[in-house]
Design a protein around this motif. Sequence first.
Motif, mmCIF file in Angstrom:
data_model
loop_
_atom_site.group_PDB
_atom_site.id
_atom_site.type_symbol
_atom_site.label_atom_id
_atom_site.label_comp_id
_atom_site.label_asym_id
_atom_site.label_seq_id
_atom_site.Cartn_x
_atom_site.Cartn_y
_atom_site.Cartn_z
ATOM 1 N N SER A 173 -1.535 -4.747 -7.164
ATOM 2 C CA SER A 173 -0.813 -4.041 -6.106
ATOM 3 C C SER A 173 0.645 -4.461 -6.036
ATOM 4 N N GLU B 224 -10.439 -1.753 -3.189
ATOM 5 C CA GLU B 224 -9.059 -1.863 -3.680
ATOM 6 C C GLU B 224 -8.994 -1.612 -5.185
ATOM 7 N N PHE C 168 0.838 -1.206 0.000
ATOM 8 C CA PHE C 168 0.000 0.000 0.000
ATOM 9 C C PHE C 168 0.868 1.250 0.000
#
Length: 277
Positions: free
Chosen positions: A242, A230, A48
């Motif tokens: 990600s 997400e 993240f």
Amino acid sequence: MALSIKTLAIRAVTGAVFVAVIIGSILYSQYSFAIAFAAFAALASLEFYKLVETLTHTPRGTRFVDVLGSILLFITFYIYAAQDFDSSSIITVPYLVYFLVRFIMQLYDKAERPLEGWAYSFLGQIYVALPFAMCNILYFRYSPIILLSLFAFIWINDTGAYLVGCTIGKHRLFERISPKKSWEGFWGGLILAAIAAFVASRFLDILDTWQWIGLALTCSIFGTWGDLCESLIKRSLKVKDSGNILPGHGGWLDRFDSVLLAVPATILYIFLAFSIS
């Protein structure tokens, strides 16, 4: 065609190992659970913070400090839930140190928009680290089986949504964010999860039949919203995954996106279910 089969095989093996690690860590002991989930919290947080670093300037070492904060938050919840500390505040000290350090760090940086640095750091703590930390509540205050069921219902829902969506999916569920999801797939996953919950109620008496079905629906619905949240992040950042650490599955955040909303929703649901019964 060979490449497609190879990719499918890699995805299947990676998925099987991932599932085995989740199940094994939860069922083996509280220590295997703690080690595995603290690692998951750190790895998902790291992804993240790598993603959002493209949006703002942060002081040197911020990523390390923020990931450390995620681990400390998990440990704080672990000690609280496992040791049954009802009123002790000393366990919050390490995380409070992170909280203070992160604010002070920004003072010594010359970023033009320091508020963004603080905002993204604490967004990661709330969005990623906190749900992993709250897994301790489900594991210790309720039952490891409840936590394992959360993952199982999400996996079953995802499988049902994929199979039904690929077969008869026509009406888009949330085209602006995730063009491939369909209402048909959503209902297919929900129904399959409810059936699994009914079967679980025949063998596990932790909850009654309707409570099990309610748990499955809660995990499925909020898991879908978690997946969409997400997807919104990735679409905003114009990235497909990600990360690429898990062959055929993207990154750690991709694998846990549904869990991030399902965990707090499940805690709320279980609290209400036990209070009413």
